[in-house]
Design a protein around this motif. Structure first.
Motif, PDB file in Angstrom:
ATOM      1  N   MET A   1       0.825  -1.205   0.000  1.00 58.87           N
ATOM      2  CA  MET A   1       0.000   0.000   0.000  1.00 58.87           C
ATOM      3  C   MET A   1       0.865   1.263   0.000  1.00 58.87           C
ATOM      4  O   MET A   1       0.477   2.286  -0.556  1.00 58.87           O
ATOM      5  CB  MET A   1      -0.932   0.008   1.218  1.00 58.87           C
ATOM      6  N   ARG A   2       2.029   1.170   0.586  1.00 64.41           N
ATOM      7  CA  ARG A   2       2.921   2.333   0.672  1.00 64.41           C
ATOM      8  C   ARG A   2       3.703   2.572  -0.626  1.00 64.41           C
ATOM      9  O   ARG A   2       3.862   3.708  -1.066  1.00 64.41           O
ATOM     10  CB  ARG A   2       3.904   2.137   1.828  1.00 64.41           C
ATOM     11  N   ASP A   3       4.185   1.501  -1.248  1.00 64.34           N
ATOM     12  CA  ASP A   3       5.163   1.641  -2.335  1.00 64.34           C
ATOM     13  C   ASP A   3       4.610   1.403  -3.739  1.00 64.34           C
ATOM     14  O   ASP A   3       5.271   1.735  -4.717  1.00 64.34           O
ATOM     15  CB  ASP A   3       6.331   0.673  -2.111  1.00 64.34           C
ATOM     16  N   PHE A   4       3.433   0.804  -3.869  1.00 65.30           N
ATOM     17  CA  PHE A   4       2.908   0.488  -5.198  1.00 65.30           C
ATOM     18  C   PHE A   4       2.044   1.628  -5.722  1.00 65.30           C
ATOM     19  O   PHE A   4       1.265   2.228  -4.982  1.00 65.30           O
ATOM     20  CB  PHE A   4       2.079  -0.799  -5.161  1.00 65.30           C
ATOM     21  N   GLU A   5       2.204   1.913  -7.024  1.00 63.49           N
ATOM     22  CA  GLU A   5       1.310   2.863  -7.682  1.00 63.49           C
ATOM     23  C   GLU A   5      -0.102   2.273  -7.745  1.00 63.49           C
ATOM     24  O   GLU A   5      -0.290   1.061  -7.623  1.00 63.49           O
ATOM     25  CB  GLU A   5       1.810   3.162  -9.096  1.00 63.49           C
ATOM     26  N   LEU A   6      -1.078   3.131  -7.973  1.00 59.13           N
ATOM     27  CA  LEU A   6      -2.468   2.680  -8.005  1.00 59.13           C
ATOM     28  C   LEU A   6      -2.679   1.606  -9.065  1.00 59.13           C
ATOM     29  O   LEU A   6      -3.339   0.593  -8.816  1.00 59.13           O
ATOM     30  CB  LEU A   6      -3.401   3.864  -8.264  1.00 59.13           C
ATOM     31  N   ILE A   7      -2.104   1.787 -10.250  1.00 60.43           N
ATOM     32  CA  ILE A   7      -2.297   0.815 -11.323  1.00 60.43           C
ATOM     33  C   ILE A   7      -1.610  -0.502 -10.993  1.00 60.43           C
ATOM     34  O   ILE A   7      -2.040  -1.575 -11.430  1.00 60.43           O
ATOM     35  CB  ILE A   7      -1.784   1.390 -12.672  1.00 60.43           C
ATOM     36  N   GLU A   8      -0.528  -0.458 -10.198  1.00 59.58           N
ATOM     37  CA  GLU A   8       0.149  -1.684  -9.763  1.00 59.58           C
ATOM     38  C   GLU A   8      -0.687  -2.413  -8.712  1.00 59.58           C
ATOM     39  O   GLU A   8      -0.804  -3.646  -8.742  1.00 59.58           O
ATOM     40  CB  GLU A   8       1.534  -1.343  -9.222  1.00 59.58           C
ATOM     41  N   LEU A   9      -1.263  -1.655  -7.789  1.00 60.06           N
ATOM     42  CA  LEU A   9      -2.160  -2.256  -6.792  1.00 60.06           C
ATOM     43  C   LEU A   9      -3.359  -2.894  -7.486  1.00 60.06           C
ATOM     44  O   LEU A   9      -3.787  -3.997  -7.119  1.00 60.06           O
ATOM     45  CB  LEU A   9      -2.622  -1.196  -5.802  1.00 60.06           C
ATOM     46  N   GLU A  10      -3.882  -2.219  -8.491  1.00 61.84           N
ATOM     47  CA  GLU A  10      -5.005  -2.778  -9.245  1.00 61.84           C
ATOM     48  C   GLU A  10      -4.615  -4.099  -9.893  1.00 61.84           C
ATOM     49  O   GLU A  10      -5.395  -5.054  -9.915  1.00 61.84           O
ATOM     50  CB  GLU A  10      -5.466  -1.789 -10.309  1.00 61.84           C
ATOM     51  N   GLY A  11      -3.391  -4.190 -10.407  1.00 62.95           N
ATOM     52  CA  GLY A  11      -2.913  -5.430 -10.999  1.00 62.95           C
ATOM     53  C   GLY A  11      -2.822  -6.561  -9.995  1.00 62.95           C
ATOM     54  O   GLY A  11      -3.188  -7.710 -10.295  1.00 62.95           O
ATOM     55  N   VAL A  12      -2.356  -6.253  -8.780  1.00 64.58           N
ATOM     56  CA  VAL A  12      -2.259  -7.265  -7.725  1.00 64.58           C
ATOM     57  C   VAL A  12      -3.644  -7.783  -7.352  1.00 64.58           C
ATOM     58  O   VAL A  12      -3.873  -8.999  -7.255  1.00 64.58           O
ATOM     59  CB  VAL A  12      -1.553  -6.688  -6.478  1.00 64.58           C
ATOM     60  N   VAL A  13      -4.578  -6.871  -7.153  1.00 68.97           N
ATOM     61  CA  VAL A  13      -5.946  -7.257  -6.789  1.00 68.97           C
ATOM     62  C   VAL A  13      -6.585  -8.080  -7.915  1.00 68.97           C
ATOM     63  O   VAL A  13      -7.221  -9.110  -7.668  1.00 68.97           O
ATOM     64  CB  VAL A  13      -6.800  -6.011  -6.473  1.00 68.97           C
ATOM     65  N   ALA A  14      -6.387  -7.641  -9.155  1.00 69.86           N
ATOM     66  CA  ALA A  14      -6.961  -8.362 -10.294  1.00 69.86           C
ATOM     67  C   ALA A  14      -6.385  -9.769 -10.398  1.00 69.86           C
ATOM     68  O   ALA A  14      -7.113 -10.723 -10.698  1.00 69.86           O
ATOM     69  CB  ALA A  14      -6.692  -7.582 -11.585  1.00 69.86           C
ATOM     70  N   HIS A  15      -5.094  -9.925 -10.160  1.00 68.22           N
ATOM     71  CA  HIS A  15      -4.481 -11.255 -10.202  1.00 68.22           C
ATOM     72  C   HIS A  15      -5.130 -12.185  -9.176  1.00 68.22           C
ATOM     73  O   HIS A  15      -5.456 -13.339  -9.486  1.00 68.22           O
ATOM     74  CB  HIS A  15      -2.982 -11.156  -9.917  1.00 68.22           C
ATOM     75  N   CYS A  16      -5.307 -11.700  -7.960  1.00 70.47           N
ATOM     76  CA  CYS A  16      -5.889 -12.540  -6.916  1.00 70.47           C
ATOM     77  C   CYS A  16      -7.343 -12.895  -7.229  1.00 70.47           C
ATOM     78  O   CYS A  16      -7.777 -14.034  -6.998  1.00 70.47           O
ATOM     79  CB  CYS A  16      -5.772 -11.839  -5.561  1.00 70.47           C
ATOM     80  N   LEU A  17      -8.092 -11.940  -7.767  1.00 73.76           N
ATOM     81  CA  LEU A  17      -9.473 -12.230  -8.159  1.00 73.76           C
ATOM     82  C   LEU A  17      -9.522 -13.202  -9.339  1.00 73.76           C
ATOM     83  O   LEU A  17     -10.443 -14.023  -9.440  1.00 73.76           O
ATOM     84  CB  LEU A  17     -10.193 -10.931  -8.518  1.00 73.76           C
ATOM     85  N   ALA A  18      -8.523 -13.122 -10.215  1.00 69.73           N
ATOM     86  CA  ALA A  18      -8.465 -14.050 -11.344  1.00 69.73           C
ATOM     87  C   ALA A  18      -8.273 -15.485 -10.863  1.00 69.73           C
ATOM     88  O   ALA A  18      -8.789 -16.428 -11.474  1.00 69.73           O
ATOM     89  CB  ALA A  18      -7.334 -13.651 -12.288  1.00 69.73           C
ATOM     90  N   ARG A  19      -7.538 -15.671  -9.779  1.00 70.04           N
ATOM     91  CA  ARG A  19      -7.382 -17.023  -9.228  1.00 70.04           C
ATOM     92  C   ARG A  19      -8.735 -17.592  -8.806  1.00 70.04           C
ATOM     93  O   ARG A  19      -9.027 -18.770  -9.022  1.00 70.04           O
ATOM     94  CB  ARG A  19      -6.430 -16.995  -8.034  1.00 70.04           C
TER      95      ARG A  19
END
Length: 300
Positions: A176-194
């Motif tokens: 939450m501290r170091d990732f850009e918003l679009i990077e955080l969105e990618g992380v969340v999308a990956h987990c939801l894709a699982r």
């Protein structure tokens, strides 16, 4: 004169050839994007846990089969022995079904187990930012009722895990501290894709099953993080955001006091966005390696 007439005729024919031709579109109603999970893919992933549980019961199954066969052969001695054989079969089927449910239920308890490993982290702004990103993506992936938690840890990682009848999403405050918003969105999308791929059950059971590392890897599915990246990137339509998150995971230096340097993480690695946080370097021969996954997304 004849030569001039032939030249004019050729020019006339050429002009007609340059006239645009209408080509009717051909629509294939059976076409499906290769980046969309199929029903058969989801079904295959969801059946893995049951096959794993059945393999664990093979010795007992063989023993029961031998006993039942002996009872049926013994009909020549006592006509009532096959009745006992049928009873043994019925009891074993009941025990087998109970074992399958027990395996699946162990995975459903993982949310509480993960929560016990961490302290709360992040700020009120972090939690609002996370819930906003997740709410925006949840409908895209067909997910509902996800509890979000920002946990205190210096490592970059996140996980979506079963928690009773719902789901829990955990992300470290370092992300939450170091990732850009679009990077955080990618992380969340990956987990939801699982979840969309039907992977959560097999990954969560792999995390808590009493088995060797090789058996855990087979149960969780080797290389399936790469597949989840494909589904996630296609859904958010910006693969470079997810690639940036993976690059940051690959370049981090893991602190000794991080949960991701513990033996518990080694058992639970299959549920996490970065499966190999504790790996000292990249392994470009491993489809689950974060550096390789990032490089693949940059080729899109």
């Amino acid at each position: 004169m004849a030569t001039k007439q032939r030249s004019r005729a050729r020019r006339s024919n050429n002009s007609r050839d340059r006239t645009p031709h209408y080509v009717a579109p051909v629509l294939d109603p059976t076409w499906q994007s290769p980046y969309s999970p199929t029903a058969s893919e989801r079904s295959a992933n969801q059946k893995v846990v049951r096959r794993f549980a059945l393999r664990k019961k093979i010795p007992q199954s063989v023993l029961v089969a031998v006993v039942v066969l002996a009872l049926f052969v013994g009909v020549m001695v006592a006509p009532w022995l096959p009745v006992i054989g049928l009873l043994v079969v019925a009891l074993y089927v009941w025990d087998l079904r109970r074992a399958l449910v027990r395996y699946e239920d162990r995975g459903l308890a993982l949310g509480n187990l993960v929560m016990d490993q961490f302290k709360a982290g992040g700020t009120a702004t972090d939690r609002l930012r996370l819930s906003t990103v997740l709410d925006r993506l949840a409908a895209t992936f067909g997910v509902d009722t996800v509890q979000t938690y920002v946990v205190a840890d210096p490592g970059y990682n996140a996980a979506l895990v079963p928690s009773g009848t719902g789901l829990s999403f955990f992300v470290t405050d370092a992300v939450m501290r170091d990732f850009e918003l679009i990077e955080l969105e990618g992380v969340v999308a990956h987990c939801l894709a699982r979840h969309r791929l039907g992977l959560l059950s097999r990954e969560s059971v792999a995390a808590v099953a009493s088995a060797s590392d090789e058996s855990r890897a087979t149960l969780a599915g080797v290389g399936l993080a790469y597949r989840a990246d494909e589904v996630a990137a296609a859904a958010i339509r910006y693969p470079l955001g997810l690639a940036g998150a993976l690059h940051k995971c690959a370049s981090q230096v893991l602190a000794n006091d991080s949960f991701f340097a513990t033996s518990t993480y080694a058992n639970w690695r299959w549920i996490w966005f970065d499966l190999w946080s504790d790996r000292p370097g990249s392994d470009l021969g491993d489809l689950d390696d974060v550096e390789l996954r990032a490089l693949a997304l940059e080729e899109w």
